[in-house]
Scaffold this active site. Sequence first.
Site, PDB file in Angstrom:
ATOM      1  N   ARG A  82      34.176  29.397 -52.608  1.00 45.15           N
ATOM      2  CA  ARG A  82      34.475  29.266 -51.185  1.00 45.15           C
ATOM      3  C   ARG A  82      35.859  29.798 -50.839  1.00 45.15           C
ATOM      4  O   ARG A  82      36.807  29.658 -51.594  1.00 45.15           O
ATOM      5  CB  ARG A  82      34.408  27.789 -50.765  1.00 45.15           C
ATOM      6  CG  ARG A  82      33.006  27.266 -50.620  1.00 45.15           C
ATOM      7  CD  ARG A  82      33.007  25.979 -49.822  1.00 45.15           C
ATOM      8  NE  ARG A  82      33.683  24.880 -50.513  1.00 45.15           N
ATOM      9  CZ  ARG A  82      34.008  23.738 -49.928  1.00 45.15           C
ATOM     10  NH1 ARG A  82      33.752  23.544 -48.656  1.00 45.15           N
ATOM     11  NH2 ARG A  82      34.597  22.773 -50.622  1.00 45.15           N
ATOM     12  N   ASN A 120      27.996  26.601 -56.555  1.00 43.58           N
ATOM     13  CA  ASN A 120      27.623  26.055 -55.251  1.00 43.58           C
ATOM     14  C   ASN A 120      26.701  26.984 -54.470  1.00 43.58           C
ATOM     15  O   ASN A 120      26.724  28.197 -54.684  1.00 43.58           O
ATOM     16  CB  ASN A 120      28.892  25.795 -54.421  1.00 43.58           C
ATOM     17  CG  ASN A 120      29.539  24.479 -54.788  1.00 43.58           C
ATOM     18  OD1 ASN A 120      28.856  23.461 -54.918  1.00 43.58           O
ATOM     19  ND2 ASN A 120      30.853  24.481 -54.949  1.00 43.58           N
ATOM     20  N   ARG A 151      36.952  11.872 -57.287  1.00 47.27           N
ATOM     21  CA  ARG A 151      37.768  12.006 -56.074  1.00 47.27           C
ATOM     22  C   ARG A 151      37.794  10.701 -55.291  1.00 47.27           C
ATOM     23  O   ARG A 151      38.848  10.265 -54.809  1.00 47.27           O
ATOM     24  CB  ARG A 151      37.199  13.142 -55.213  1.00 47.27           C
ATOM     25  CG  ARG A 151      37.491  14.521 -55.759  1.00 47.27           C
ATOM     26  CD  ARG A 151      36.776  15.613 -54.994  1.00 47.27           C
ATOM     27  NE  ARG A 151      37.253  16.932 -55.418  1.00 47.27           N
ATOM     28  CZ  ARG A 151      36.621  18.071 -55.170  1.00 47.27           C
ATOM     29  NH1 ARG A 151      35.465  18.063 -54.492  1.00 47.27           N
ATOM     30  NH2 ARG A 151      37.119  19.222 -55.600  1.00 47.27           N
ATOM     31  N   HIS A 175      25.818  17.395 -52.802  1.00 47.82           N
ATOM     32  CA  HIS A 175      27.247  17.633 -53.003  1.00 47.82           C
ATOM     33  C   HIS A 175      27.801  18.244 -51.733  1.00 47.82           C
ATOM     34  O   HIS A 175      27.526  19.393 -51.403  1.00 47.82           O
ATOM     35  CB  HIS A 175      27.431  18.589 -54.182  1.00 47.82           C
ATOM     36  CG  HIS A 175      28.858  18.888 -54.511  1.00 47.82           C
ATOM     37  ND1 HIS A 175      29.825  17.916 -54.593  1.00 47.82           N
ATOM     38  CD2 HIS A 175      29.486  20.061 -54.785  1.00 47.82           C
ATOM     39  CE1 HIS A 175      30.979  18.467 -54.907  1.00 47.82           C
ATOM     40  NE2 HIS A 175      30.800  19.765 -55.025  1.00 47.82           N
TER      41      HIS A 175
END
Length: 308
Positions: A82, A120, A151, A175
């Site tokens: 990304r 992803n 996280r 996710h």
Amino acid sequence: MKITIIGSGNVGASCASFLAQKNIVNKIILLDIKENISEGKSLDISQMLSLMESRTELVGVTNDYSKSKNSEIIVITSGITRKPGMSRDDLVNINANIIREVTEKSIFFSPEAKFIIVSNPLDVMAYVSYITARIDPSRVIGMAGVLDTARYRYFLSKKLKLSCHDIQSLLLGGHGDTMVPLYRYTSVSGIPIKEFLSEEDNNIIIEKTKKGGEEIVNLLGTSAWIAPGASIVKMIESIIKNENRIFPCSALLKGEYGIEDIYLGVPVVLGKSGIEKIIELKLNNEEMNLLKRSAFHVKNMIKKVKDL
């Protein structure tokens, strides 16, 4: 014991580094399509290992899948990452083609391997790898929940001013923005989280967790790699040591939670065969509705891939 990591970008290289330092495998193959990138990073990591007292051998390879032959586990991190302004969903078409090709080449040389998918959009890419490999779905596992939970535990620990080591929790679903928080299943040293934090305040932390990866993208201009690399190693360790640890992972559902034929984050037992068991929790109506919403989002993306 041989592990192959395909993709020598930040995530693949950090995974190789963390795994090599643990000294629990004989050989790591680091493979990339870009010439010399794997060789250079493998050499750099290898020169560190005497300081770590590790005997693991690292071999960097440019696009030669024969070097991965008879790997115990194949980790796939390949694909574009990304950039600021992009969602994980924006990557689906490009990365689906990459995952198909990588899986085909890998399964040819390592027909008994377990696959850990990191690319992803995670749940969709795990499904693509599964239908390409045509193996038992217990051997194709998506890495997402381990990272998301790490996280979440970090943000909770900062809020509560308590050690993250004492926080236990699970996050289900896809996710990304549709992940499902399980407030009822979160605790601190066995004490329910409700004794420390209201559900409303917890939801604020969940939103921070959902945006945890995006925040890093906006700060650095690329995706996170240290925490993802460490998360992969936790999964590898549970498999090769047959630890049977429970982790939230993306797994193929075949009726569990009333959901079929998609990969979605659920608690699983990870052991020598890969996914030894999918654990089906007794969700309440609100939790189940959120999980079904997340599944609907993933299913729509899978349909786009099938239509290609």
